[in-house]
Design a protein around this motif. Sequence first.
Motif, PDB file in Angstrom:
ATOM      1  N   ALA A 146     -20.374 -52.519  10.377  1.00 14.48           N
ATOM      2  CA  ALA A 146     -21.251 -51.490  10.923  1.00 14.48           C
ATOM      3  C   ALA A 146     -20.802 -50.162  10.338  1.00 14.48           C
ATOM      4  O   ALA A 146     -19.601 -49.931  10.148  1.00 14.48           O
ATOM      5  CB  ALA A 146     -21.189 -51.465  12.446  1.00 14.48           C
ATOM      6  N   SER A 147     -21.747 -49.308  10.033  1.00 12.11           N
ATOM      7  CA  SER A 147     -21.420 -48.030   9.407  1.00 12.11           C
ATOM      8  C   SER A 147     -22.073 -46.889  10.171  1.00 12.11           C
ATOM      9  O   SER A 147     -22.997 -47.090  10.974  1.00 12.11           O
ATOM     10  CB  SER A 147     -21.876 -48.003   7.947  1.00 12.11           C
ATOM     11  OG  SER A 147     -23.273 -48.208   7.845  1.00 12.11           O
ATOM     12  N   GLY A 148     -21.578 -45.688   9.905  1.00 16.58           N
ATOM     13  CA  GLY A 148     -22.118 -44.500  10.552  1.00 16.58           C
ATOM     14  C   GLY A 148     -21.494 -43.253   9.957  1.00 16.58           C
ATOM     15  O   GLY A 148     -20.796 -43.305   8.932  1.00 16.58           O
ATOM     16  N   LYS A 149     -21.728 -42.124  10.587  1.00 18.16           N
ATOM     17  CA  LYS A 149     -21.205 -40.845  10.113  1.00 18.16           C
ATOM     18  C   LYS A 149     -20.608 -40.074  11.281  1.00 18.16           C
ATOM     19  O   LYS A 149     -21.144 -40.086  12.394  1.00 18.16           O
ATOM     20  CB  LYS A 149     -22.299 -40.014   9.444  1.00 18.16           C
ATOM     21  CG  LYS A 149     -22.760 -40.566   8.115  1.00 18.16           C
ATOM     22  CD  LYS A 149     -23.757 -39.649   7.443  1.00 18.16           C
ATOM     23  CE  LYS A 149     -24.203 -40.212   6.099  1.00 18.16           C
ATOM     24  NZ  LYS A 149     -23.090 -40.265   5.120  1.00 18.16           N
ATOM     25  N   ILE A 150     -19.497 -39.409  11.000  1.00 22.31           N
ATOM     26  CA  ILE A 150     -18.875 -38.490  11.948  1.00 22.31           C
ATOM     27  C   ILE A 150     -19.269 -37.084  11.548  1.00 22.31           C
ATOM     28  O   ILE A 150     -19.102 -36.691  10.390  1.00 22.31           O
ATOM     29  CB  ILE A 150     -17.345 -38.642  11.949  1.00 22.31           C
ATOM     30  CG1 ILE A 150     -16.940 -40.049  12.377  1.00 22.31           C
ATOM     31  CG2 ILE A 150     -16.702 -37.600  12.861  1.00 22.31           C
ATOM     32  CD1 ILE A 150     -15.447 -40.287  12.307  1.00 22.31           C
ATOM     33  N   THR A 151     -19.783 -36.314  12.479  1.00 23.67           N
ATOM     34  CA  THR A 151     -20.190 -34.940  12.201  1.00 23.67           C
ATOM     35  C   THR A 151     -19.096 -33.987  12.668  1.00 23.67           C
ATOM     36  O   THR A 151     -18.903 -33.792  13.878  1.00 23.67           O
ATOM     37  CB  THR A 151     -21.515 -34.600  12.906  1.00 23.67           C
ATOM     38  OG1 THR A 151     -22.522 -35.523  12.465  1.00 23.67           O
ATOM     39  CG2 THR A 151     -21.955 -33.182  12.585  1.00 23.67           C
ATOM     40  N   GLN A 152     -18.362 -33.455  11.726  1.00 21.61           N
ATOM     41  CA  GLN A 152     -17.339 -32.445  11.999  1.00 21.61           C
ATOM     42  C   GLN A 152     -17.036 -31.728  10.693  1.00 21.61           C
ATOM     43  O   GLN A 152     -16.575 -32.348   9.738  1.00 21.61           O
ATOM     44  CB  GLN A 152     -16.061 -33.045  12.567  1.00 21.61           C
ATOM     45  CG  GLN A 152     -14.960 -32.006  12.797  1.00 21.61           C
ATOM     46  CD  GLN A 152     -13.733 -32.583  13.456  1.00 21.61           C
ATOM     47  OE1 GLN A 152     -13.815 -33.576  14.177  1.00 21.61           O
ATOM     48  NE2 GLN A 152     -12.585 -31.980  13.209  1.00 21.61           N
ATOM     49  N   GLU A 153     -17.295 -30.446  10.662  1.00 15.34           N
ATOM     50  CA  GLU A 153     -17.057 -29.689   9.428  1.00 15.34           C
ATOM     51  C   GLU A 153     -15.564 -29.463   9.231  1.00 15.34           C
ATOM     52  O   GLU A 153     -14.860 -29.009  10.134  1.00 15.34           O
ATOM     53  CB  GLU A 153     -17.778 -28.345   9.478  1.00 15.34           C
ATOM     54  CG  GLU A 153     -17.647 -27.570   8.167  1.00 15.34           C
ATOM     55  CD  GLU A 153     -18.357 -26.244   8.197  1.00 15.34           C
ATOM     56  OE1 GLU A 153     -19.157 -25.976   7.291  1.00 15.34           O
ATOM     57  OE2 GLU A 153     -18.110 -25.462   9.138  1.00 15.34           O
ATOM     58  N   ILE A 154     -15.093 -29.800   8.040  1.00 14.60           N
ATOM     59  CA  ILE A 154     -13.714 -29.530   7.643  1.00 14.60           C
ATOM     60  C   ILE A 154     -13.765 -28.719   6.356  1.00 14.60           C
ATOM     61  O   ILE A 154     -14.215 -29.221   5.318  1.00 14.60           O
ATOM     62  CB  ILE A 154     -12.919 -30.831   7.430  1.00 14.60           C
ATOM     63  CG1 ILE A 154     -12.851 -31.641   8.728  1.00 14.60           C
ATOM     64  CG2 ILE A 154     -11.516 -30.515   6.941  1.00 14.60           C
ATOM     65  CD1 ILE A 154     -12.097 -32.946   8.594  1.00 14.60           C
ATOM     66  N   LEU A 155     -13.332 -27.474   6.441  1.00 14.23           N
ATOM     67  CA  LEU A 155     -13.273 -26.620   5.258  1.00 14.23           C
ATOM     68  C   LEU A 155     -11.896 -26.785   4.622  1.00 14.23           C
ATOM     69  O   LEU A 155     -10.870 -26.564   5.276  1.00 14.23           O
ATOM     70  CB  LEU A 155     -13.500 -25.152   5.624  1.00 14.23           C
ATOM     71  CG  LEU A 155     -14.933 -24.739   5.990  1.00 14.23           C
ATOM     72  CD1 LEU A 155     -14.987 -23.244   6.250  1.00 14.23           C
ATOM     73  CD2 LEU A 155     -15.900 -25.113   4.889  1.00 14.23           C
ATOM     74  N   VAL A 156     -11.897 -27.169   3.363  1.00 11.74           N
ATOM     75  CA  VAL A 156     -10.648 -27.340   2.619  1.00 11.74           C
ATOM     76  C   VAL A 156     -10.543 -26.191   1.624  1.00 11.74           C
ATOM     77  O   VAL A 156     -11.337 -26.095   0.685  1.00 11.74           O
ATOM     78  CB  VAL A 156     -10.605 -28.699   1.904  1.00 11.74           C
ATOM     79  CG1 VAL A 156      -9.246 -28.902   1.241  1.00 11.74           C
ATOM     80  CG2 VAL A 156     -10.888 -29.831   2.878  1.00 11.74           C
ATOM     81  N   PHE A 157      -9.578 -25.312   1.846  1.00 11.24           N
ATOM     82  CA  PHE A 157      -9.403 -24.154   0.984  1.00 11.24           C
ATOM     83  C   PHE A 157      -8.726 -24.553  -0.324  1.00 11.24           C
ATOM     84  O   PHE A 157      -8.004 -25.554  -0.374  1.00 11.24           O
ATOM     85  CB  PHE A 157      -8.550 -23.089   1.678  1.00 11.24           C
ATOM     86  CG  PHE A 157      -9.057 -22.690   3.037  1.00 11.24           C
ATOM     87  CD1 PHE A 157     -10.410 -22.559   3.269  1.00 11.24           C
ATOM     88  CD2 PHE A 157      -8.179 -22.458   4.084  1.00 11.24           C
ATOM     89  CE1 PHE A 157     -10.893 -22.193   4.518  1.00 11.24           C
ATOM     90  CE2 PHE A 157      -8.630 -22.093   5.330  1.00 11.24           C
ATOM     91  CZ  PHE A 157      -9.998 -21.966   5.557  1.00 11.24           C
ATOM     92  N   PRO A 158      -8.915 -23.779  -1.389  1.00  9.21           N
ATOM     93  CA  PRO A 158      -8.218 -24.087  -2.638  1.00  9.21           C
ATOM     94  C   PRO A 158      -6.700 -24.013  -2.463  1.00  9.21           C
ATOM     95  O   PRO A 158      -6.187 -23.242  -1.654  1.00  9.21           O
ATOM     96  CB  PRO A 158      -8.709 -22.990  -3.599  1.00  9.21           C
ATOM     97  CG  PRO A 158      -9.954 -22.456  -2.988  1.00  9.21           C
ATOM     98  CD  PRO A 158      -9.810 -22.612  -1.506  1.00  9.21           C
ATOM     99  N   ARG A 159      -6.009 -24.821  -3.233  1.00 12.06           N
ATOM    100  CA  ARG A 159      -4.545 -24.771  -3.215  1.00 12.06           C
ATOM    101  C   ARG A 159      -4.078 -23.467  -3.853  1.00 12.06           C
ATOM    102  O   ARG A 159      -4.398 -23.201  -5.016  1.00 12.06           O
ATOM    103  CB  ARG A 159      -3.982 -25.967  -3.987  1.00 12.06           C
ATOM    104  CG  ARG A 159      -2.470 -25.977  -4.106  1.00 12.06           C
ATOM    105  CD  ARG A 159      -1.957 -27.395  -4.261  1.00 12.06           C
ATOM    106  NE  ARG A 159      -2.561 -28.094  -5.365  1.00 12.06           N
ATOM    107  CZ  ARG A 159      -1.918 -28.374  -6.509  1.00 12.06           C
ATOM    108  NH1 ARG A 159      -0.697 -27.953  -6.705  1.00 12.06           N
ATOM    109  NH2 ARG A 159      -2.514 -29.055  -7.454  1.00 12.06           N
TER     110      ARG A 159
END
Length: 369
Positions: A146-159
């Motif tokens: 079974a598949s689906g999506k989690i809705t949560q924004e994760i902003l990954v800043f540049p190293r």
Amino acid sequence: MLTARGAILLGASLALCALGFMRIDGILITLGGSGILLLGGSWSYSRLNLRKLRLSLRAPTRVYADRQFDLRVLLHNDRKLLDAFGVRIELRLSNQVDIHAFAPWTAANSVAEVRLRGSIPGRSCLAEHGYTMETVMPFGLFLVKASGKITQEILVFPRPLTPRELFTRGALHDASLLPGTTPGNAPGELRGIRPWLPGDPAKHIHWPASARSLSRCRGLRIRENDPPGFYPQHCTVLFHSFGMSGKLIRADRFEWALSLVCGTLRYLRDHGIPATFLADFNHWQPLNVASRISFGHLLDSLARAKRRPDTEAHDLVPELERVPDNHSLIVLSDMPTDAWESTLSSRPALLIDIRQHRYGSKKLQTSDQ
């Protein structure tokens, strides 16, 4: 989907049934029918085992690339009666990292928690993360997914990468048009006189003090100065994607350049130097960076940045001319400096070379705590 074990059981059950009908043997027919019933029951339970299960995520909403953080994956069983067993979870985080977890038992109307620690290797700003749940319970005869999506924004800043040009003595001050500026290699205020040490240059010898010291049968004396120690009142950091001379456009260099931008502005913030950031991907809108809050807005902008392929010289030159004379100018680009340096004319500026770092994201994996 049948597993190898299920396929063997199905084949054996059909063979027993066929042989039993041929020989009119009730025992063989019963054994074959029992195997088929077992397969049917296993298929029904496997589908039921994933019913009303969902995933949620507990993770920071703002992280730096290639920096580890704590992550929790929660498996919710919304059924009221039936527990869930043997659920394998595969989560694609920020479309970069595959997280694998296993929940052996999740009671009805409860939550199973998997704690992980890992990192995301590259910049991203995704709000949805796909996942897949699978089980082979109860006997490993069927593999159900079974598949689906989690809705949560994760902003990954540049190293953050600090350009080596910033460590050149007086580079920031020399990049300003401020009249009467002291050159970066000039000595600072006199701190005092100390004994000579191996490696001290001869030009720093204080000859009058050395003469007095030698007359007392002592060694040479060195004039010690404070470092220049001055910083510009303000810096303008300008980023563009303009280049000439037929240089190859490499997508990975845009990520390198954003890392250098992040490192540059963090260096200025740590030294208490207010800065203004201009970039073509922000439509040349100035972004002041003078506090932690404004630096956070900058990081958000870098995480969401997309390369502008249409920047031309006539877009860049007016922005350079609008930089105040008393601002030190730092120019970065995802193109080599020799592809755009001629557009600066005689304006003093500190040019950051994109080719200075061997930048590459490490292959990272998450691990259970």
